[in-house]
Design a protein around this motif. Structure first.
Motif, PDB file in Angstrom:
ATOM      1  N   SER A 110       0.825  -1.208   0.000  1.00 60.12           N
ATOM      2  CA  SER A 110       0.000   0.000   0.000  1.00 60.12           C
ATOM      3  C   SER A 110       0.862   1.262   0.000  1.00 60.12           C
ATOM      4  O   SER A 110       0.507   2.263  -0.621  1.00 60.12           O
ATOM      5  N   PHE A 111       2.007   1.200   0.683  1.00 59.59           N
ATOM      6  CA  PHE A 111       2.898   2.364   0.694  1.00 59.59           C
ATOM      7  C   PHE A 111       3.480   2.614  -0.696  1.00 59.59           C
ATOM      8  O   PHE A 111       3.537   3.764  -1.155  1.00 59.59           O
ATOM      9  N   LEU A 112       3.885   1.542  -1.368  1.00 65.46           N
ATOM     10  CA  LEU A 112       4.427   1.692  -2.725  1.00 65.46           C
ATOM     11  C   LEU A 112       3.360   2.196  -3.692  1.00 65.46           C
ATOM     12  O   LEU A 112       3.624   3.064  -4.528  1.00 65.46           O
ATOM     13  N   VAL A 113       2.145   1.646  -3.562  1.00 68.19           N
ATOM     14  CA  VAL A 113       1.027   2.121  -4.396  1.00 68.19           C
ATOM     15  C   VAL A 113       0.759   3.591  -4.103  1.00 68.19           C
ATOM     16  O   VAL A 113       0.568   4.407  -5.011  1.00 68.19           O
ATOM     17  N   GLY A 114       0.762   3.935  -2.806  1.00 70.52           N
ATOM     18  CA  GLY A 114       0.530   5.320  -2.409  1.00 70.52           C
ATOM     19  C   GLY A 114       1.560   6.273  -2.987  1.00 70.52           C
ATOM     20  O   GLY A 114       1.219   7.373  -3.443  1.00 70.52           O
ATOM     21  N   LEU A 115       2.822   5.864  -2.980  1.00 74.82           N
ATOM     22  CA  LEU A 115       3.881   6.698  -3.553  1.00 74.82           C
ATOM     23  C   LEU A 115       3.653   6.940  -5.044  1.00 74.82           C
ATOM     24  O   LEU A 115       3.754   8.080  -5.534  1.00 74.82           O
ATOM     25  N   MET A 116       3.345   5.873  -5.771  1.00 74.55           N
ATOM     26  CA  MET A 116       3.141   6.002  -7.217  1.00 74.55           C
ATOM     27  C   MET A 116       1.952   6.907  -7.534  1.00 74.55           C
ATOM     28  O   MET A 116       2.027   7.766  -8.414  1.00 74.55           O
ATOM     29  N   VAL A 117       0.865   6.701  -6.799  1.00 76.33           N
ATOM     30  CA  VAL A 117      -0.333   7.514  -7.039  1.00 76.33           C
ATOM     31  C   VAL A 117      -0.087   8.959  -6.632  1.00 76.33           C
ATOM     32  O   VAL A 117      -0.554   9.893  -7.287  1.00 76.33           O
ATOM     33  N   MET A 118       0.661   9.170  -5.551  1.00 75.19           N
ATOM     34  CA  MET A 118       0.988  10.525  -5.128  1.00 75.19           C
ATOM     35  C   MET A 118       1.775  11.258  -6.199  1.00 75.19           C
ATOM     36  O   MET A 118       1.488  12.415  -6.522  1.00 75.19           O
ATOM     37  N   PHE A 119       2.785  10.587  -6.766  1.00 74.58           N
ATOM     38  CA  PHE A 119       3.578  11.208  -7.827  1.00 74.58           C
ATOM     39  C   PHE A 119       2.709  11.525  -9.039  1.00 74.58           C
ATOM     40  O   PHE A 119       2.924  12.521  -9.730  1.00 74.58           O
ATOM     41  N   ALA A 120       1.717  10.663  -9.294  1.00 81.21           N
ATOM     42  CA  ALA A 120       0.786  10.936 -10.393  1.00 81.21           C
ATOM     43  C   ALA A 120      -0.028  12.189 -10.094  1.00 81.21           C
ATOM     44  O   ALA A 120      -0.221  13.043 -10.975  1.00 81.21           O
ATOM     45  N   CYS A 121      -0.493  12.323  -8.853  1.00 80.42           N
ATOM     46  CA  CYS A 121      -1.333  13.471  -8.475  1.00 80.42           C
ATOM     47  C   CYS A 121      -0.591  14.798  -8.584  1.00 80.42           C
ATOM     48  O   CYS A 121      -1.182  15.821  -8.950  1.00 80.42           O
ATOM     49  N   VAL A 122       0.697  14.821  -8.252  1.00 81.47           N
ATOM     50  CA  VAL A 122       1.459  16.078  -8.278  1.00 81.47           C
ATOM     51  C   VAL A 122       2.169  16.280  -9.619  1.00 81.47           C
ATOM     52  O   VAL A 122       2.937  17.232  -9.778  1.00 81.47           O
ATOM     53  N   SER A 123       1.908  15.390 -10.564  1.00 81.64           N
ATOM     54  CA  SER A 123       2.523  15.506 -11.886  1.00 81.64           C
ATOM     55  C   SER A 123       2.037  16.760 -12.611  1.00 81.64           C
ATOM     56  O   SER A 123       0.897  17.195 -12.445  1.00 81.64           O
ATOM     57  N   SER A 124       2.918  17.324 -13.409  1.00 78.45           N
ATOM     58  CA  SER A 124       2.548  18.504 -14.203  1.00 78.45           C
ATOM     59  C   SER A 124       1.686  18.117 -15.407  1.00 78.45           C
ATOM     60  O   SER A 124       1.058  18.970 -16.027  1.00 78.45           O
ATOM     61  N   ASN A 125       1.661  16.808 -15.703  1.00 75.20           N
ATOM     62  CA  ASN A 125       0.820  16.301 -16.785  1.00 75.20           C
ATOM     63  C   ASN A 125      -0.622  16.181 -16.276  1.00 75.20           C
ATOM     64  O   ASN A 125      -0.898  15.428 -15.345  1.00 75.20           O
ATOM     65  N   LYS A 126      -1.532  16.931 -16.882  1.00 80.37           N
ATOM     66  CA  LYS A 126      -2.912  16.984 -16.405  1.00 80.37           C
ATOM     67  C   LYS A 126      -3.587  15.624 -16.447  1.00 80.37           C
ATOM     68  O   LYS A 126      -4.335  15.253 -15.532  1.00 80.37           O
ATOM     69  N   LEU A 127      -3.350  14.856 -17.513  1.00 80.38           N
ATOM     70  CA  LEU A 127      -3.965  13.543 -17.648  1.00 80.38           C
ATOM     71  C   LEU A 127      -3.504  12.603 -16.537  1.00 80.38           C
ATOM     72  O   LEU A 127      -4.316  11.925 -15.897  1.00 80.38           O
ATOM     73  N   VAL A 128      -2.195  12.569 -16.311  1.00 79.98           N
ATOM     74  CA  VAL A 128      -1.630  11.709 -15.263  1.00 79.98           C
ATOM     75  C   VAL A 128      -2.165  12.133 -13.896  1.00 79.98           C
ATOM     76  O   VAL A 128      -2.523  11.294 -13.068  1.00 79.98           O
TER      77      VAL A 128
END
Length: 221
Positions: free
Chosen positions: A32-50
């Motif tokens: 869950s921590f690894l999933v959380g990290l990946m999703v967090m990086f997606a949320c703060v991405s400058s790419n709007k779609l991601v």
């Protein structure tokens, strides 16, 4: 009359159930921590779609009852020819579901990092990736110890739901023992007490870790 001999007699079964609970919890916390990290990086991405995909993941899995997710994986996927054993189902479902909560906590912690810190790092010519890796993420992790700890404690308690898919973790073992002995009061009283003691110990350890990591910082708490 309260009969503790039931607990002593079936202590081995309780220990076996605890070992399953402990291993599922440990793997699920990591997952869950690894999933959380990946999703967090997606949320703060400058790419709007991601970024939108990351937020959609959080909103989706935070709003679906965990037992429904477990049933879908264990009972639903076999209709598509995908068969997953109860143990793997538990680890997979917990990692996916709790990962959404971890991502939300980590995202909030990253956004709380002072912009002046980021701007100072940028003035030294550091790349965005290096700034997040060396500066932002360590600060965010330090600030999120307590909320993440609460999430992981809840994860451990949530493993009890896995007894519904025939996994004989601690609660599943207790159900079998209660059915065999016809002494549900003693069995479930012991289970209740065990979870209370376990969560208290974990809460204490999390507080100690938080205090140690923040020992050089003045906080409002």
């Amino acid at each position: 009359m309260f009969d503790l001999s039931i607990i002593y007699k079936y202590l081995g079964s309780f220990i076996d159930g605890f070992e399953i609970t402990a291993s599922v919890s440990a793997l699920s916390i990591i997952g869950s921590f690894l999933v959380g990290l990946m999703v967090m990086f997606a949320c703060v991405s400058s790419n709007k779609l991601v970024s939108n995909i990351g937020y959609a993941y959080i909103n989706c899995f935070r709003n679906i009852p965990f037992i429904v997710q477990v049933f879908f994986i264990f009972y639903g996927l076999p209709e598509l020819g995908i068969f997953i054993d109860p143990y793997t189902t538990g680890v997979l479902a917990l990692s996916i579901a709790v990962g959404a909560y971890c991502a939300d906590v980590l995202r909030a912690s990253v956004l709380q990092v002072d912009n002046e810190v980021i701007e100072a790092a940028q003035s030294f010519g550091l790349s965005r990736k290096l700034i997040y890796q060396k500066i932002v993420l360590p600060i965010a992790l330090r600030n999120s110890i307590r909320p993440l700890g609460s999430i992981f404690i809840n994860l451990i308690l949530t493993t009890s739901i896995l007894s519904t898919v025939t996994l004989n973790e601690l609660t599943g073992a207790a159900k079998i023992i209660a059915a065999e002995t016809f002494r549900p009061f003693e069995v479930y009283f012991f289970l209740l007490l065990f979870y209370c003691v376990l969560t208290y110990i974990l809460s204490f350890l999390i507080s100690r870790v938080h205090a140690r990591l923040n020992r050089h910082f003045v906080t409002e708490n």
